[in-house]
Design a protein around this motif. Structure first.
Motif, PDB file in Angstrom:
ATOM      1  N   THR A 237     -19.022  -0.990   5.584  1.00 44.99           N
ATOM      2  CA  THR A 237     -17.907  -1.627   6.307  1.00 44.99           C
ATOM      3  C   THR A 237     -17.392  -2.864   5.575  1.00 44.99           C
ATOM      4  O   THR A 237     -16.627  -3.651   6.147  1.00 44.99           O
ATOM      5  CB  THR A 237     -18.369  -2.014   7.725  1.00 44.99           C
ATOM      6  OG1 THR A 237     -19.483  -2.911   7.628  1.00 44.99           O
ATOM      7  CG2 THR A 237     -18.770  -0.787   8.524  1.00 44.99           C
ATOM      8  N   ARG A 238     -17.774  -3.040   4.342  1.00 43.58           N
ATOM      9  CA  ARG A 238     -17.305  -4.191   3.567  1.00 43.58           C
ATOM     10  C   ARG A 238     -15.796  -4.074   3.299  1.00 43.58           C
ATOM     11  O   ARG A 238     -15.250  -2.976   3.196  1.00 43.58           O
ATOM     12  CB  ARG A 238     -18.056  -4.256   2.243  1.00 43.58           C
ATOM     13  CG  ARG A 238     -19.535  -4.596   2.377  1.00 43.58           C
ATOM     14  CD  ARG A 238     -20.274  -4.370   1.056  1.00 43.58           C
ATOM     15  NE  ARG A 238     -19.659  -5.107  -0.030  1.00 43.58           N
ATOM     16  CZ  ARG A 238     -19.964  -6.362  -0.374  1.00 43.58           C
ATOM     17  NH1 ARG A 238     -20.883  -7.014   0.319  1.00 43.58           N
ATOM     18  NH2 ARG A 238     -19.372  -6.970  -1.370  1.00 43.58           N
ATOM     19  N   THR A 239     -15.141  -5.231   3.159  1.00 45.24           N
ATOM     20  CA  THR A 239     -13.686  -5.230   2.926  1.00 45.24           C
ATOM     21  C   THR A 239     -13.323  -4.661   1.559  1.00 45.24           C
ATOM     22  O   THR A 239     -12.204  -4.195   1.349  1.00 45.24           O
ATOM     23  CB  THR A 239     -13.130  -6.659   3.042  1.00 45.24           C
ATOM     24  OG1 THR A 239     -13.836  -7.524   2.122  1.00 45.24           O
ATOM     25  CG2 THR A 239     -13.302  -7.190   4.462  1.00 45.24           C
ATOM     26  N   ASP A 240     -14.272  -4.689   0.633  1.00 42.19           N
ATOM     27  CA  ASP A 240     -14.001  -4.167  -0.710  1.00 42.19           C
ATOM     28  C   ASP A 240     -14.534  -2.748  -0.897  1.00 42.19           C
ATOM     29  O   ASP A 240     -14.668  -2.272  -2.030  1.00 42.19           O
ATOM     30  CB  ASP A 240     -14.599  -5.094  -1.774  1.00 42.19           C
ATOM     31  CG  ASP A 240     -16.123  -5.205  -1.641  1.00 42.19           C
ATOM     32  OD1 ASP A 240     -16.681  -4.691  -0.642  1.00 42.19           O
ATOM     33  OD2 ASP A 240     -16.759  -5.806  -2.524  1.00 42.19           O
ATOM     34  N   ALA A 241     -14.827  -2.082   0.210  1.00 36.50           N
ATOM     35  CA  ALA A 241     -15.416  -0.742   0.100  1.00 36.50           C
ATOM     36  C   ALA A 241     -14.404   0.290  -0.384  1.00 36.50           C
ATOM     37  O   ALA A 241     -14.763   1.251  -1.064  1.00 36.50           O
ATOM     38  CB  ALA A 241     -16.003  -0.308   1.441  1.00 36.50           C
ATOM     39  N   ARG A 242     -13.127   0.111  -0.014  1.00 29.22           N
ATOM     40  CA  ARG A 242     -12.109   1.100  -0.380  1.00 29.22           C
ATOM     41  C   ARG A 242     -10.871   0.414  -0.931  1.00 29.22           C
ATOM     42  O   ARG A 242     -10.601  -0.758  -0.654  1.00 29.22           O
ATOM     43  CB  ARG A 242     -11.722   1.951   0.846  1.00 29.22           C
ATOM     44  CG  ARG A 242     -12.847   2.814   1.394  1.00 29.22           C
ATOM     45  CD  ARG A 242     -12.429   3.518   2.673  1.00 29.22           C
ATOM     46  NE  ARG A 242     -13.482   4.359   3.188  1.00 29.22           N
ATOM     47  CZ  ARG A 242     -14.507   3.924   3.919  1.00 29.22           C
ATOM     48  NH1 ARG A 242     -14.586   2.638   4.224  1.00 29.22           N
ATOM     49  NH2 ARG A 242     -15.421   4.746   4.350  1.00 29.22           N
ATOM     50  N   THR A 243     -10.084   1.196  -1.678  1.00 28.35           N
ATOM     51  CA  THR A 243      -8.826   0.727  -2.244  1.00 28.35           C
ATOM     52  C   THR A 243      -7.721   1.719  -1.895  1.00 28.35           C
ATOM     53  O   THR A 243      -7.932   2.935  -1.973  1.00 28.35           O
ATOM     54  CB  THR A 243      -8.917   0.612  -3.780  1.00 28.35           C
ATOM     55  OG1 THR A 243      -9.941  -0.339  -4.107  1.00 28.35           O
ATOM     56  CG2 THR A 243      -7.591   0.140  -4.368  1.00 28.35           C
ATOM     57  N   VAL A 244      -6.557   1.164  -1.474  1.00 29.42           N
ATOM     58  CA  VAL A 244      -5.391   2.005  -1.192  1.00 29.42           C
ATOM     59  C   VAL A 244      -4.426   1.907  -2.385  1.00 29.42           C
ATOM     60  O   VAL A 244      -3.995   0.812  -2.747  1.00 29.42           O
ATOM     61  CB  VAL A 244      -4.677   1.567   0.100  1.00 29.42           C
ATOM     62  CG1 VAL A 244      -3.461   2.453   0.349  1.00 29.42           C
ATOM     63  CG2 VAL A 244      -5.633   1.639   1.285  1.00 29.42           C
ATOM     64  N   GLN A 245      -4.119   3.028  -2.969  1.00 29.65           N
ATOM     65  CA  GLN A 245      -3.238   3.066  -4.138  1.00 29.65           C
ATOM     66  C   GLN A 245      -1.932   3.793  -3.794  1.00 29.65           C
ATOM     67  O   GLN A 245      -1.943   4.764  -3.029  1.00 29.65           O
ATOM     68  CB  GLN A 245      -3.933   3.763  -5.306  1.00 29.65           C
ATOM     69  CG  GLN A 245      -5.167   3.006  -5.806  1.00 29.65           C
ATOM     70  CD  GLN A 245      -5.863   3.733  -6.942  1.00 29.65           C
ATOM     71  OE1 GLN A 245      -5.824   4.960  -7.003  1.00 29.65           O
ATOM     72  NE2 GLN A 245      -6.493   2.983  -7.836  1.00 29.65           N
ATOM     73  N   VAL A 246      -0.829   3.304  -4.371  1.00 31.21           N
ATOM     74  CA  VAL A 246       0.489   3.900  -4.164  1.00 31.21           C
ATOM     75  C   VAL A 246       0.879   4.689  -5.411  1.00 31.21           C
ATOM     76  O   VAL A 246       0.849   4.165  -6.533  1.00 31.21           O
ATOM     77  CB  VAL A 246       1.557   2.815  -3.886  1.00 31.21           C
ATOM     78  CG1 VAL A 246       2.935   3.464  -3.689  1.00 31.21           C
ATOM     79  CG2 VAL A 246       1.178   1.978  -2.670  1.00 31.21           C
TER      80      VAL A 246
END
Length: 290
Positions: free
Chosen positions: A70-79
Motif C-alpha cells: 500500500t506504499r505510495t510508490d508501489a505503482r506508476t501510472v503512465q500515459v
C-alpha cells in the motif's frame, strides 16, 4: 512425538507492506513442500522451502503466500502520448464530420490503453525479511499443533502396544502347556493306530522332541518382547520417529505371523488374530507420525 498434520498462519506488516503466510501439512513419506505465491516472491521461493525444511522433517506441506503493498510508490501510472494524439486526431475528424463535443481529460483517461498502471520494482530485501518473519511464525504455530496432536497419537499408540503386550503374555502362558498337550494327543493317536503293537518309547521321545522343537515359539516370544520394548523406548526419543516406528512394527508383525503359523492351539490362534487387528491400527496411526 510430532504428527504430520497441522496448520499455521501468520500476518506480518511493515512500512506499507503486508505478507500473509499459511501452512497446511498432511502425512507424506518424505518432506514435500509446495509453494503458491505471487510472482514477486519467485526470487525467494527456494529460501522459503529451506526455512520450512529447517523446522520439519516429513510431510506434504502446502504454502500459501499473499502480498499487499500500500506504499505510495508501489505503482506508476503512465500515459501513452502517441496513442492519445491518435485519439485527438480521430476526434478532430469526427467534429469535422459534424459531430459535436470536446475531448475532456477524464474522458481521454477512460479511452482504451491510454493509461497504463505498472508495479514498480519492489525492495527485495524488505520482502525477503517479511517473508522470513511470516514463515517463521507460521512454522512455530504449525509445529505446536503437530506436537499437540502427536501427544494424543502417542497415548493411542502406547494403548494399542499394551494390548499387543497383553496378548504376548497370554500366549506365553498358554505355550507352556502346549507341548505336553500335543505329546499326549500323539500318544493317544498312536495307541489307537497300533493297538497291541508295543511302542518304541525312545524313538517316540525323539520324534516328539523334534516335533515340539518345530512348534516351539519361545524365541519368537522373546524377540516380540524386545521389539515392543524397543518401540516404547524409541517413542520417547526427541527426533523424527515415523520411519523407525514403521520398521519396528514390521518386525513385530513378522514375529506375530510366525507365532500364528507355528502355534497348534486354538486359544493362541485367537489371541494372534486380536494382535493382528491391533497391529493394523498401529500401522495406520504410525503413517501420520513425523
Amino acid at each position: 512425538m510430532q504428527s504430520m498434520t497441522g496448520f499455521g498462519r501468520s500476518v506480518v506488516n511493515s512500512d506499507g507492506r503486508e505478507v500473509t503466510v499459511e501452512l497446511k501439512s498432511v502425512n507424506h513419506r518424505f518432506l514435500d513442500i509446495s509453494v503458491r505465491a505471487p510472482r514477486v516472491f519467485s526470487f525467494v521461493e527456494e529460501q522459503i522451502k529451506q526455512w520450512i525444511g529447517d523446522s520439519f522433517a516429513r510431510g506434504h506441506i502446502d504454502v500459501y503466500i499473499n502480498y499487499r503493498n500500500t506504499r505510495t510508490d508501489a505503482r506508476t501510472v503512465q500515459v501513452d502520448e502517441g496513442l492519445l494524439r491518435q485519439y485527438i486526431l480521430a476526434f478532430g475528424k469526427l467534429r469535422a464530420a459534424g459531430i459535436k463535443g470536446r475531448l475532456k481529460a477524464e474522458k481521454a483517461a477512460a479511452l482504451p490503453d491510454v493509461l497504463t498502471v505498472t508495479a514498480n520494482q519492489d525492495d527485495q530485501d524488505a520482502i525477503k525479511e517479511l517473508a522470513r518473519q511470516a514463515v517463521s511464525e507460521a512454522c512455530a504455530q504449525m509445529a505446536k499443533m503437530r506436537a499437540t496432536e502427536g501427544e494424543c497419537m502417542k497415548k493411542d499408540l502406547l494403548s494399542k502396544l499394551d494390548a499387543i503386550e497383553q496378548g504376548r503374555i497370554g500366549i506365553k502362558a498358554l505355550a507352556e502347556g502346549v507341548s505336553k498337550e500335543l505329546a499326549e494327543k500323539l500318544r493317544q493317536r498312536l495307541a489307537e493306530l497300533l493297538g497291541e503293537i508295543p511302542v518304541d518309547e525312545q524313538r517316540l521321545a525323539q520324534e516328539l522332541a523334534i516335533y515340539a522343537d518345530r512348534l516351539a515359539i519361545d524365541e519368537e516370544l522373546v524377540r516380540l518382547e524386545a521389539h515392543i520394548n524397543n518401540m516404547r523406548a524409541y517413542m520417547e526419543v526427541n527426533e523424527p520417529q515415523g520411519r523407525k516406528l514403521e520398521f519396528i512394527l514390521q518386525e513385530i508383525n513378522r514375529e506375530v505371523n510366525t507365532i500364528g503359523s507355528k502355534a497348534m492351539n486354538t486359544a493362541i490362534q485367537t489371541i494372534v488374530v486380536d494382535m493382528k487387528g491391533e497391529l493394523e491400527k498401529l500401522r495406520e496411526q504410525v503413517q501420520n507420525v513425523e
